[in-house]
Design a protein around this motif. Structure first.
Motif, PDB file in Angstrom:
ATOM      1  N   HIS A  21       0.825  -1.206   0.000  1.00 40.12           N
ATOM      2  CA  HIS A  21       0.000   0.000   0.000  1.00 40.12           C
ATOM      3  C   HIS A  21       0.865   1.266   0.000  1.00 40.12           C
ATOM      4  O   HIS A  21       0.552   2.239  -0.689  1.00 40.12           O
ATOM      5  CB  HIS A  21      -0.960  -0.005   1.183  1.00 40.12           C
ATOM      6  N   LYS A  22       1.973   1.242   0.733  1.00 41.10           N
ATOM      7  CA  LYS A  22       2.874   2.394   0.748  1.00 41.10           C
ATOM      8  C   LYS A  22       3.503   2.601  -0.639  1.00 41.10           C
ATOM      9  O   LYS A  22       3.654   3.734  -1.097  1.00 41.10           O
ATOM     10  CB  LYS A  22       3.951   2.177   1.819  1.00 41.10           C
ATOM     11  N   THR A  23       3.823   1.507  -1.309  1.00 40.97           N
ATOM     12  CA  THR A  23       4.386   1.584  -2.661  1.00 40.97           C
ATOM     13  C   THR A  23       3.375   2.186  -3.641  1.00 40.97           C
ATOM     14  O   THR A  23       3.707   3.074  -4.426  1.00 40.97           O
ATOM     15  CB  THR A  23       4.831   0.185  -3.141  1.00 40.97           C
ATOM     16  N   ILE A  24       2.139   1.717  -3.570  1.00 47.02           N
ATOM     17  CA  ILE A  24       1.092   2.243  -4.465  1.00 47.02           C
ATOM     18  C   ILE A  24       0.870   3.729  -4.207  1.00 47.02           C
ATOM     19  O   ILE A  24       0.798   4.526  -5.144  1.00 47.02           O
ATOM     20  CB  ILE A  24      -0.226   1.453  -4.289  1.00 47.02           C
ATOM     21  N   LEU A  25       0.770   4.109  -2.928  1.00 51.33           N
ATOM     22  CA  LEU A  25       0.575   5.525  -2.597  1.00 51.33           C
ATOM     23  C   LEU A  25       1.768   6.364  -3.056  1.00 51.33           C
ATOM     24  O   LEU A  25       1.596   7.479  -3.548  1.00 51.33           O
ATOM     25  CB  LEU A  25       0.349   5.682  -1.089  1.00 51.33           C
ATOM     26  N   GLY A  26       2.965   5.804  -2.927  1.00 47.39           N
ATOM     27  CA  GLY A  26       4.159   6.505  -3.398  1.00 47.39           C
ATOM     28  C   GLY A  26       4.127   6.719  -4.901  1.00 47.39           C
ATOM     29  O   GLY A  26       4.505   7.786  -5.396  1.00 47.39           O
ATOM     30  N   ARG A  27       3.678   5.728  -5.638  1.00 56.20           N
ATOM     31  CA  ARG A  27       3.582   5.872  -7.096  1.00 56.20           C
ATOM     32  C   ARG A  27       2.535   6.892  -7.508  1.00 56.20           C
ATOM     33  O   ARG A  27       2.671   7.547  -8.533  1.00 56.20           O
ATOM     34  CB  ARG A  27       3.288   4.520  -7.740  1.00 56.20           C
ATOM     35  N   LEU A  28       1.474   6.990  -6.701  1.00 53.83           N
ATOM     36  CA  LEU A  28       0.459   8.014  -6.985  1.00 53.83           C
ATOM     37  C   LEU A  28       0.982   9.410  -6.656  1.00 53.83           C
ATOM     38  O   LEU A  28       0.411  10.403  -7.112  1.00 53.83           O
ATOM     39  CB  LEU A  28      -0.815   7.740  -6.177  1.00 53.83           C
ATOM     40  N   ASP A  29       2.031   9.477  -5.845  1.00 56.29           N
ATOM     41  CA  ASP A  29       2.659  10.743  -5.469  1.00 56.29           C
ATOM     42  C   ASP A  29       1.613  11.727  -4.953  1.00 56.29           C
ATOM     43  O   ASP A  29       1.542  12.878  -5.381  1.00 56.29           O
ATOM     44  CB  ASP A  29       3.417  11.336  -6.669  1.00 56.29           C
ATOM     45  N   CYS A  30       0.798  11.245  -3.996  1.00 55.44           N
ATOM     46  CA  CYS A  30      -0.341  12.030  -3.534  1.00 55.44           C
ATOM     47  C   CYS A  30      -0.168  12.589  -2.122  1.00 55.44           C
ATOM     48  O   CYS A  30      -1.044  13.311  -1.652  1.00 55.44           O
ATOM     49  CB  CYS A  30      -1.608  11.183  -3.608  1.00 55.44           C
ATOM     50  N   ALA A  31       0.932  12.253  -1.426  1.00 52.28           N
ATOM     51  CA  ALA A  31       1.109  12.722  -0.052  1.00 52.28           C
ATOM     52  C   ALA A  31       2.580  13.012   0.235  1.00 52.28           C
ATOM     53  O   ALA A  31       3.465  12.333  -0.286  1.00 52.28           O
ATOM     54  CB  ALA A  31       0.591  11.679   0.929  1.00 52.28           C
ATOM     55  N   ASN A  32       2.793  13.999   1.086  1.00 52.83           N
ATOM     56  CA  ASN A  32       4.158  14.323   1.512  1.00 52.83           C
ATOM     57  C   ASN A  32       4.706  13.295   2.497  1.00 52.83           C
ATOM     58  O   ASN A  32       5.900  13.041   2.523  1.00 52.83           O
ATOM     59  CB  ASN A  32       4.193  15.714   2.149  1.00 52.83           C
ATOM     60  N   HIS A  33       3.813  12.734   3.330  1.00 48.30           N
ATOM     61  CA  HIS A  33       4.218  11.762   4.347  1.00 48.30           C
ATOM     62  C   HIS A  33       3.253  10.588   4.350  1.00 48.30           C
ATOM     63  O   HIS A  33       2.033  10.790   4.275  1.00 48.30           O
ATOM     64  CB  HIS A  33       4.202  12.384   5.747  1.00 48.30           C
ATOM     65  N   ILE A  34       3.792   9.384   4.443  1.00 51.32           N
ATOM     66  CA  ILE A  34       2.972   8.175   4.604  1.00 51.32           C
ATOM     67  C   ILE A  34       3.486   7.483   5.857  1.00 51.32           C
ATOM     68  O   ILE A  34       4.623   7.014   5.897  1.00 51.32           O
ATOM     69  CB  ILE A  34       3.071   7.247   3.386  1.00 51.32           C
ATOM     70  N   ASP A  35       2.652   7.473   6.891  1.00 49.56           N
ATOM     71  CA  ASP A  35       3.019   6.866   8.166  1.00 49.56           C
ATOM     72  C   ASP A  35       2.327   5.525   8.309  1.00 49.56           C
ATOM     73  O   ASP A  35       1.250   5.302   7.737  1.00 49.56           O
ATOM     74  CB  ASP A  35       2.616   7.789   9.314  1.00 49.56           C
TER      75      ASP A  35
END
Length: 138
Positions: A21-35
């Motif tokens: 999920h962190k990888t997918i969110l990173g690819r979407l480049d939608c947040a400055n921080h993912i905790d």
């Protein structure tokens, strides 16, 4: 530069799911921080702890149901008791492998839970959720 959310919080006890999920969110480049928090208790502590004088206030919480120590339902009950400054203005998405219709209904009983998603999350599901609640991101 495209607009981004400040912070997304993943609450799940499964390391590989969090990694995916962190990888997918990173690819979407939608947040400055993912905790990431491993259970509901860690997530409540995270939301309740000030960093540099401020609460973290994620924009979105992706919450699993079945976790040790404090499950998703217990988290939601504890979350309701937080002060407004600890909650912020956020979206909570239940993310689970559960196929039980009672779980989906129970999630709807919490007015701050915006959606119920199946694991693993997919890029299109996340994008759809974000577009619905944060149209300036896309």
């Amino acid at each position: 530069m495209k607009e981004k959310l400040d912070r997304i919080l993943l609450v799940d006890d499964d390391d590989s799911t969090n990694f995916l999920h962190k990888t997918i969110l990173g690819r979407l480049d939608c947040a400055n921080h993912i905790d990431v928090c491993q259970n509901g208790k860690e997530a409540i502590e995270f939301l309740s702890a000030k960093v540099d004088g401020e609460y973290p206030q994620p924009n979105v919480i992706f919450l699993d149901i079945n976790m040790p120590i404090m499950n998703g339902w217990e988290f939601l009950e504890a979350y309701e008791k937080l002060i407004p400054e600890q909650k912020g203005d956020l979206i909570i998405a239940m993310v689970t492998t559960s196929t039980n219709p009672a779980d989906r209904q129970k999630a709807q009983d919490f007015n701050f839970v915006s959606t119920f998603m199946n694991k693993p999350m997919r890029k299109d599901n996340i994008r759809e959720l974000l577009k619905a609640h944060f149209p300036n991101l896309f």
